[in-house]
Design an enzyme around this catalytic site. Structure first.
Site, PDB file in Angstrom:
ATOM      1  N   THR A  39     -39.238  -2.801  18.881  1.00 23.83           N
ATOM      2  CA  THR A  39     -38.232  -2.725  20.001  1.00 23.83           C
ATOM      3  C   THR A  39     -39.025  -2.593  21.165  1.00 23.83           C
ATOM      4  O   THR A  39     -38.511  -2.320  22.192  1.00 23.83           O
ATOM      5  CB  THR A  39     -37.219  -1.892  19.718  1.00 23.83           C
ATOM      6  OG1 THR A  39     -37.510  -0.716  19.655  1.00 23.83           O
ATOM      7  CG2 THR A  39     -36.309  -2.370  18.561  1.00 23.83           C
ATOM      8  N   LEU A  42     -44.432  -4.622  23.961  1.00 28.22           N
ATOM      9  CA  LEU A  42     -45.422  -5.566  23.311  1.00 28.22           C
ATOM     10  C   LEU A  42     -44.597  -6.677  22.216  1.00 28.22           C
ATOM     11  O   LEU A  42     -44.802  -7.758  22.143  1.00 28.22           O
ATOM     12  CB  LEU A  42     -46.639  -5.032  22.823  1.00 28.22           C
ATOM     13  CG  LEU A  42     -47.645  -5.878  21.879  1.00 28.22           C
ATOM     14  CD1 LEU A  42     -48.153  -6.764  23.018  1.00 28.22           C
ATOM     15  CD2 LEU A  42     -48.750  -5.121  21.327  1.00 28.22           C
ATOM     16  N   ALA A  43     -43.750  -5.833  21.356  1.00 24.35           N
ATOM     17  CA  ALA A  43     -43.142  -6.585  20.356  1.00 24.35           C
ATOM     18  C   ALA A  43     -42.276  -7.626  20.837  1.00 24.35           C
ATOM     19  O   ALA A  43     -42.088  -8.839  20.654  1.00 24.35           O
ATOM     20  CB  ALA A  43     -42.413  -5.624  19.531  1.00 24.35           C
ATOM     21  N   LYS A 213     -57.143 -16.241  22.544  1.00 22.00           N
ATOM     22  CA  LYS A 213     -56.921 -17.220  23.605  1.00 22.00           C
ATOM     23  C   LYS A 213     -57.776 -18.458  23.338  1.00 22.00           C
ATOM     24  O   LYS A 213     -58.855 -18.569  22.595  1.00 22.00           O
ATOM     25  CB  LYS A 213     -57.489 -16.680  24.850  1.00 22.00           C
ATOM     26  CG  LYS A 213     -56.806 -15.585  25.351  1.00 22.00           C
ATOM     27  CD  LYS A 213     -57.249 -15.161  27.240  1.00 22.00           C
ATOM     28  CE  LYS A 213     -56.203 -14.257  27.644  1.00 22.00           C
ATOM     29  NZ  LYS A 213     -55.101 -14.923  28.078  1.00 22.00           N
ATOM     30  N   GLU A 248     -57.113 -10.255  38.633  1.00 22.79           N
ATOM     31  CA  GLU A 248     -55.559 -10.087  38.602  1.00 22.79           C
ATOM     32  C   GLU A 248     -55.122  -9.589  39.837  1.00 22.79           C
ATOM     33  O   GLU A 248     -55.809  -9.055  40.865  1.00 22.79           O
ATOM     34  CB  GLU A 248     -55.049  -8.858  37.620  1.00 22.79           C
ATOM     35  CG  GLU A 248     -55.576  -9.321  36.030  1.00 22.79           C
ATOM     36  CD  GLU A 248     -55.298  -8.129  35.306  1.00 22.79           C
ATOM     37  OE1 GLU A 248     -53.964  -8.074  35.014  1.00 22.79           O
ATOM     38  OE2 GLU A 248     -55.782  -7.352  34.862  1.00 22.79           O
ATOM     39  N   ASP A 267     -60.007  -0.372  30.287  1.00 19.39           N
ATOM     40  CA  ASP A 267     -59.280  -1.332  29.786  1.00 19.39           C
ATOM     41  C   ASP A 267     -59.516  -2.778  29.797  1.00 19.39           C
ATOM     42  O   ASP A 267     -58.913  -3.481  28.787  1.00 19.39           O
ATOM     43  CB  ASP A 267     -58.164  -1.255  30.996  1.00 19.39           C
ATOM     44  CG  ASP A 267     -56.667  -1.997  30.833  1.00 19.39           C
ATOM     45  OD1 ASP A 267     -56.326  -1.769  29.717  1.00 19.39           O
ATOM     46  OD2 ASP A 267     -56.200  -2.487  31.742  1.00 19.39           O
ATOM     47  N   HIS A 272     -62.220  -6.662  25.901  1.00 19.20           N
ATOM     48  CA  HIS A 272     -62.217  -8.285  26.361  1.00 19.20           C
ATOM     49  C   HIS A 272     -63.519  -8.724  26.929  1.00 19.20           C
ATOM     50  O   HIS A 272     -63.889  -9.808  26.175  1.00 19.20           O
ATOM     51  CB  HIS A 272     -61.350  -8.591  27.482  1.00 19.20           C
ATOM     52  CG  HIS A 272     -59.860  -7.823  27.074  1.00 19.20           C
ATOM     53  ND1 HIS A 272     -59.238  -7.622  25.976  1.00 19.20           N
ATOM     54  CD2 HIS A 272     -58.754  -7.269  27.872  1.00 19.20           C
ATOM     55  CE1 HIS A 272     -57.896  -7.346  25.887  1.00 19.20           C
ATOM     56  NE2 HIS A 272     -57.861  -6.990  26.989  1.00 19.20           N
ATOM     57  N   LYS A 365     -57.812  -5.320  39.808  1.00 23.00           N
ATOM     58  CA  LYS A 365     -56.500  -5.564  40.009  1.00 23.00           C
ATOM     59  C   LYS A 365     -56.409  -5.679  41.737  1.00 23.00           C
ATOM     60  O   LYS A 365     -57.166  -5.372  42.154  1.00 23.00           O
ATOM     61  CB  LYS A 365     -55.702  -4.130  39.809  1.00 23.00           C
ATOM     62  CG  LYS A 365     -55.754  -3.797  38.308  1.00 23.00           C
ATOM     63  CD  LYS A 365     -54.796  -4.544  37.366  1.00 23.00           C
ATOM     64  CE  LYS A 365     -54.750  -4.116  36.048  1.00 23.00           C
ATOM     65  NZ  LYS A 365     -54.069  -4.885  35.245  1.00 23.00           N
ATOM     66  N   TRP A 617     -81.224  30.086  49.723  1.00 21.90           N
ATOM     67  CA  TRP A 617     -82.380  30.245  50.435  1.00 21.90           C
ATOM     68  C   TRP A 617     -82.122  29.803  51.912  1.00 21.90           C
ATOM     69  O   TRP A 617     -80.896  28.926  52.005  1.00 21.90           O
ATOM     70  CB  TRP A 617     -83.585  29.227  49.916  1.00 21.90           C
ATOM     71  CG  TRP A 617     -83.777  29.752  48.674  1.00 21.90           C
ATOM     72  CD1 TRP A 617     -83.189  29.709  47.476  1.00 21.90           C
ATOM     73  CD2 TRP A 617     -85.273  30.605  48.240  1.00 21.90           C
ATOM     74  NE1 TRP A 617     -84.027  30.419  46.348  1.00 21.90           N
ATOM     75  CE2 TRP A 617     -85.010  30.738  47.005  1.00 21.90           C
ATOM     76  CE3 TRP A 617     -86.247  31.153  48.968  1.00 21.90           C
ATOM     77  CZ2 TRP A 617     -86.131  31.805  46.320  1.00 21.90           C
ATOM     78  CZ3 TRP A 617     -87.210  31.801  48.440  1.00 21.90           C
ATOM     79  CH2 TRP A 617     -87.230  32.190  46.804  1.00 21.90           C
TER      80      TRP A 617
END
Length: 791
Positions: A39, A42-43, A213, A248, A267, A272, A365, A617
């Site tokens: 739940t 991602l799901a 992809k 992004e 990340d 990737h 980003k 010194w």
């Protein structure tokens, strides 16, 4: 009891985990799909849609399915949440509304939520699956567990699956893992070892959604289809550079807790972009569907990479990131994060085919557009004398365009002055009608373009590969560790580096432009200042520490307080490193008023500074009694030494007062200090030397017209100052330039004119003594506050 839907066709596929790839047909039967974290975001966004697409594609395969959403929440609480997610799944355009409605109804009937928290929960799930198989007389084909949970939970869940949920002999087990697969080489190795105790390599599917992809998945087929045309030019002699870019426009609000621990390199680049790089450069496999060969060829590339160090990367951080960290992590206003939100890395492969060929991996980003691509730019050996717009003089390139950007769809583009490529797949088409769009400054009509007839989601593609046991689009343990072995040294070298601050979006302009020089990369603009316009009226204290170049050396700049904080931290870091290496830290400090704030910072805030192992010194001293206010040593004592626990025998004042007189040549005070230095300091090389610079360009007590070259090989000398007290004792360039690190601290608006002049003059130690500071084997860093830099 579940409604079990039987299908008609038998699909030949890989026997993942119990058979060798390509040798056996996976027998049809019942497949149990379990999404742990069923739940979660991602799901909700991708996984259930992907498994629904799998169900549609396999609707006549002879297999039956059960789908389970698992999680920590109790069943009665999570079941409604799960079914709201399932109701949102959709069919592709080629499925009629009536058929789609029927398939969705069947899919929902085959799904249920189960709490999966304890070992008993997993045991109950196994009993449920086995009872269902027995009651309905079904043969089990396999079990697929998708772990959509934080990585720290992988080992525990894998152990529970291994001990209680394995299918019986003859059925396969596949466990899917989402990144991150560790934080560095060590943590990845630990996680791999933990997983290996519960699962075999064949049973683990480490997923990188980029490999799903459509354009990325067709890189190897494109190279194979066009092998005859590409082979002669796919090398260092013809390729100018390779760019692999993911830009992004969004910030990381809401993800700070995760992102601040990982940053853009972990990340995006380590996974990737590295995977894309291997697909572009690996030796072509004889059989692209043989995962063992594909993964082996990728590993060869990873093992052939030149090491990545600090000189192979630049990093940045968007301006508002600091405030976002403070807000989401409840940090104080003086908290500064080193986490990069932008990185550009120059990679190179050490082999005959690609040696010296630049490969740029770039991601960030808050950039100007959302786009991803891999661009192979070729050298052009044609020069057009008059018509520079002639097609032959335009850049020759192949672009694997992942999507978004100006084009807005995934595509492979080949310059028309290069060659016309073969179609990569029967499900792809050539684009012949062109909109008024430019790509890399060129009209789209300059390219041959091919694109998928139907756009498909990456997760759906990879889920079908998992079901079929095809592992060539997943990450093996060996390849994962090889990737971390490449990236970990770079991450370690950047750990204390302050990223360049950039405003974000179009306002970035050329702030992040980079310059390649041999095997090194740097920012093209040496000094970057962000105006208060970008800060929305924030006070000057809102500026962060920034880095750049000054007189071809490193420069750190900030407001005075932050600059002193940074310098103090750098000195402590150097001390700890030196003591770890050799048990002692030799620090030479200059006099004057400029370093007083630094002395206070070290005394009042750096309580863990290793003073017991530090020798202090003097860089220079005025020829006055140590009790007088003008004495550099008195300043050092009053503002630092008396406030810290340093052994008195580790303090080395310059002997300017001998035989009841000051700085007399015959007393040989300079030689006495030099002998002490040679005796205690290894190779007469200080670990850290702090210098200032006077309004006339002098440093230490080396003044204009002082003819430093006449001091010979001496390390310490008596010198003359144009101002009172005239007599001084000073370290010479001979010893200053042997130091491992030299810091030049310049502060105050009064020094702005000097900084402006120094930025323009050439090296001339006789006129501008500070230009004689050039460490032979060490680093020179200028620490300049904004008042001195900007005026």
């Amino acid at each position: 009891m579940f409604l079990t839907v039987f299908f008609l066709l038998v699909v030949l596929c890989t026997q993942g985990g119990n058979g060798k790839e390509g040798e056996e047909a996976q027998r049809p039967g019942h497949v149990s799909v379990v999404i742990v974290g069923g739940t979660g975001d991602l799901a909700k966004k991708y996984l259930w849609q992907g498994f629904f697409q799998l169900y549609i594609n396999q609707v006549s395969s002879g297999n039956t399915f059960s789908f389970y959403g698992g999680g920590q929440s109790p069943t009665e609480k999570a079941t409604p949440v799960l079914f709201e997610i399932l109701k949102a799944v959709s069919c592709s355009k080629d499925v009629s509304q009536e058929r789609c409605a029927l398939l969705k109804d069947q899919f929902l009937r085959l799904a249920q939520y189960r709490q999966l928290k304890s070992l008993e929960d997993y045991q109950d799930l196994a009993k449920h699956i086995e009872q269902q198989l027995q009651e309905e007389g079904m043969t089990e084909a396999g079990r697929l567990f998708y772990l959509s949970v934080p990585a720290f939970a992988y080992a525990d869940i894998a152990e529970k699956i291994n001990s209680s949920c394995r299918p019986k002999s003859g059925a396969w087990l596949r466990v899917v893992l989402e990144k991150p697969f560790g934080h560095d080489y060590g943590s990845a190795q630990v996680l791999a070892s933990q997983l290996r105790s519960s699962l075999t390599e064949e049973e683990m599917y480490r997923i990188d959604h980029y490999l799903g992809k459509q354009v990325v998945s067709k890189m190897l087929p494109f190279r194979i289809q066009n092998k005859k045309l590409l082979d002669p030019i796919w090398n260092k002699h013809h390729i100018e550079r390779v760019e692999i870019v993911l830009k992004e426009t969004l910030d990381v609000k809401g993800r700070i807790a995760f992102y601040d621990q990982y940053g853009v390199i972990r990340d995006v680049l380590q996974n990737h972009l590295t995977e894309v790089m291997t697909l572009l450069t690996m030796r072509l496999p004889k059989n692209v569907s043989r995962s063992e060969e594909v993964l082996g060829n990728k590993l060869q590339i990873l093992s052939s990479m030149l090491p990545l160090g600090k000189n192979q990367a630049v990093i940045g951080q968007y301006q508002t990131y600091k405030a976002e960290v403070q807000q989401e992590l409840n940090k104080t206003k003086d908290h500064v994060s080193h986490t990069p939100t932008f990185a550009a890395v120059l990679a190179q492969i050490d082999d005959a085919q690609y040696e010296g060929m630049p490969i740029l991996l770039i991601s960030g980003k808050m950039l100007d557009e959302r786009v991803g691509y891999a661009r192979v730019l070729f050298k052009n050996d044609i020069f057009c004398v008059q018509n520079h717009n002639n097609v032959h003089c335009k850049p020759k390139q192949i672009v694997f365009y992942f999507g978004h950007g100006s084009l807005q769809y995934p595509a492979i583009l080949v310059s028309k002055n290069l060659f016309k490529p073969a179609l990569v797949d029967s499900e792809w088409k050539e684009v012949t009608e062109h909109k008024d769009v430019n790509v890399f400054g060129l009209p789209i009509s300059d390219f041959y373009i091919q694109t998928p007839m139907e756009q498909k989601e990456a997760y759906a593609e990879l889920i079908s590969h998992i079901f079929l046991g095809q592992k060539n689009s997943f990450i093996s343990t060996e390849n994962l560790l090889a990737s971390w072995d490449l990236w970990t040294p770079l991450l370690s070298s950047l750990a204390s580096t302050f990223p360049r601050i950039y405003p974000g979006g179009a306002d970035n302009a050329d702030v992040l432009d980079i310059h390649l020089k041999g095997k090194d990369v740097s920012y093209n603009n040496e000094v970057v200042i962000i105006s208060t316009d970008h800060l929305g009226g924030t006070s000057t204290n809102g500026f962060q520490v920034m880095q750049g170049k000054f007189r071809s050396s490193e420069m750190v700049s900030a407001w005075a307080e932050q600059l002193v904080d940074k310098l103090a931290a750098d000195i402590q870091e150097a001390a700890e490193a030196a003591i770890y290496e050799g048990g002692v830290f030799h620090l030479a400090l200059s006099g004057g008023s400029t370093p007083l704030a630094l002395f206070h910072r070290l005394a009042d805030h750096h309580f863990t500074f290793p003073w017991r192992n530090t020798h202090v010194w003097m860089v220079d001293e005025r020829c006055v009694l140590p009790t007088e206010l003008e004495s550099n040593f008195r300043n050092l004592h009053d503002h630092l030494l008396q406030h810290v626990r340093i052994p008195y025998y580790n303090i080395h004042p310059m002997p300017v007062h001998l035989n009841q007189r000051l700085c007399v040549e015959e007393d040989r005070g300079a030689l006495m200090y030099e002998k002490q230095l040679v005796k205690l300091v290894n190779s007469s090389s200080f670990h850290f030397v702090l210098l200032g610079v006077g309004y006339d360009g002098h440093t230490a007590s080396l003044f204009p017209g002082g003819k430093a070259d006449e001091l010979g090989d001496s390390l310490v000398a008596l010198t003359e100052s144009p101002s009172k007290p005239h007599q001084r004792m000073s370290l010479t360039f001979n010893v200053i330039n042997r130091a491992r690190k030299v810091a030049l601290l310049v502060m105050g608006k009064g020094k702005h004119e000097l900084i402006t002049q120094l930025s323009r003059v050439k090296d001339n130690p006789d006129k501008w003594p500070v230009t004689g500071v050039k460490p032979t084997n060490g680093n020179l860093v200028w620490y300049i506050d904004y008042d001195a830099l900007l005026g």
